[in-house]
Design an enzyme around this catalytic site. Structure first.
Site, mmCIF file in Angstrom:
data_model
loop_
_atom_site.group_PDB
_atom_site.id
_atom_site.type_symbol
_atom_site.label_atom_id
_atom_site.label_comp_id
_atom_site.label_asym_id
_atom_site.label_seq_id
_atom_site.Cartn_x
_atom_site.Cartn_y
_atom_site.Cartn_z
ATOM 1 N N ARG A 169 46.198 73.731 31.417
ATOM 2 C CA ARG A 169 47.709 74.894 31.176
ATOM 3 C C ARG A 169 48.307 74.706 29.748
ATOM 4 O O ARG A 169 48.548 75.523 29.360
ATOM 5 C CB ARG A 169 48.638 74.274 32.155
ATOM 6 N N CYS A 203 36.375 75.238 40.370
ATOM 7 C CA CYS A 203 36.611 73.924 40.980
ATOM 8 C C CYS A 203 35.584 73.517 42.069
ATOM 9 O O CYS A 203 35.625 72.680 42.903
ATOM 10 C CB CYS A 203 37.848 73.878 41.366
#
Length: 394
Positions: free
Chosen positions: A210, A338
């Site tokens: 992020r 993921c």
């Protein structure tokens, strides 16, 4: 103690410290071990390999824990593993970050256990019968080490079926978490729902990614897809993005994102939250001729196993094709997977195919991975599940 004898030639991975023994590798079982019971594992020549825990209902029949014959798997062993894992994360916790993963299953030699710290609370997930048996010790050790207000268990996982376990949700220690727990990550405040939120309440595995992505957004138009509680959105707003559109199909996620924007006093005129299926919304944006400077694609796990990889690759390709079509020359795509079954090279190939279908020429300018509180054991590469690419449209 019950003994597991492996077939000739099926013991190589165990000798090389891989923690999984599949049922097909077992030649003979001496005794009648129950789910979660400690067993000794030997090769065909009766040489000791390791101690492990048995699971008669799972393809992974034994999870290996300890390769030293003089170190027995008792209460002190489990507590020591918890202490080691926590000690290795303490430097990550400070005034600007009070959330991290404390225990990451096989990576920390406690297969079947996830523990995440969220400010004054800890959320745990138990996947394996062996951990279920020693859960009281683990909870007590976490409480002793960290003195949380409460430890909440979110063991409502499909994987528990293969361990003969029923779902368990509730307080394991201390207080019930409030509806929203206040945490800080990268200096940004979040209100997260431990009891009803996705997974254990928050995705702290994207903490570094992020912040890295936010370096590219100042003055840019940003689209954050699968935004959940707003991790990429909040980092983009703090970094000075001109505008952010956040998209998620979950009403709870959108509600939580809006609350997090307000908690941080960000300008509510610079972002828009949209509850929608992401693929449908990307298609709509394309039809409307919308363009963005930076797009984040952080979808759920498309490939839960290798058998699902082909189908997942097509889904990843289509998703990224739609994203790339909303970018012009110089635009950036931060795209993630993921799925542990998809390695980084396969993911690169999928993105390359997506670019071809979108009629775009691209460059890979950065690779993303999971942070250090999600370590990868050299003997267990399957633990490396999160990967990402920062892609530039030429």
């Amino acid at each position: 103690m019950n003994k597991i004898i492996l077939h000739k030639g099926k013991d190589k991975a165990a000798w090389q410290l891989h923690p999984w023994v599949f049922s097909g590798a077992i030649k003979h079982i001496q005794g009648s071990p129950t789910n979660g019971e400690v067993v000794e594992v030997f090769n065909i020549d009766n040489e000791f390999i390791a101690y492990g825990v048995y699971s008669g209902l799972s393809r992974v029949a034994v999870r290996l824990l300890e390769w030293h014959p003089d170190k027995h798997i008792d209460e002190s062993w489990w507590r020591d593993r918890v202490r080691r894992a926590v000690a290795q994360r303490k430097h990550l916790l400070n005034e600007s970050n009070d959330t991290c993963r404390l225990i990451f299953a096989e990576a920390d030699f406690i297969p079947g256990l996830i523990a995440d710290k969220y400010a004054d609370f800890i959320s745990i997930q138990v996947h394996a019968a062996a951990v279920e048996r020693v859960k009281e010790w683990i909870v007590d050790e976490l409480a002793t080490l960290l003195k949380p207000r409460g430890i909440y268990e979110r063991s409502d996982l499909k994987s528990r079926e293969h361990e003969g376990l029923q779902d368990t949700n509730g307080v394991a220690y201390g207080e019930v978490p409030p509806e929203f727990v206040d945490v800080i990550e990268n200096g940004i405040q979040y209100q997260i729902n431990i009891v009803e939120g996705q997974k254990s309440g928050f995705y702290c595995d994207q903490r570094e990614n992020r912040a890295l992505t936010a370096q590219y957004v100042k003055g840019k138009r940003v689209l954050d897809c699968f935004s959940y509680s707003g991790g990429f959105t909040l980092n983009a707003l703090r970094a000075g993005a001109a505008s952010v559109v956040a998209v998620d199909s979950s009403a709870l996620a959108i509600e939580t994102l809006k609350r997090n924007v307000e908690v941080n006093s960000f300008d509510t005129n610079t972002y828009k939250a949209v509850q929608s299926d992401v693929n449908k919304y990307l298609r709509q944006l394309g039809e409307e001729g919308e363009k963005f400077d930076v797009i984040v694609l952080d979808p759920p796990k498309y490939a839960p196993s290798r058998s699902a990889l082909d189908k997942a690759s097509r889904a990843y390709k289509d998703l990224n094709r739609r994203g790339l079509m909303l970018l012009e020359s110089g635009g950036l795509l931060a795209t993630f997977s993921c799925s542990g079954a998809m390695d980084i090279e396969t993911f690169k190939q999928v993105i390359a195919w997506a670019a071809l279908d979108a009629g775009k020429e691209i460059q890979y300018i950065r690779q993303f991975t999971q942070p250090e509180d999600h370590p990868v054991r050299a003997s267990f590469p399957e633990g490396e599940y999160l990967k990402g690419l920062l892609v530039r449209v030429v």
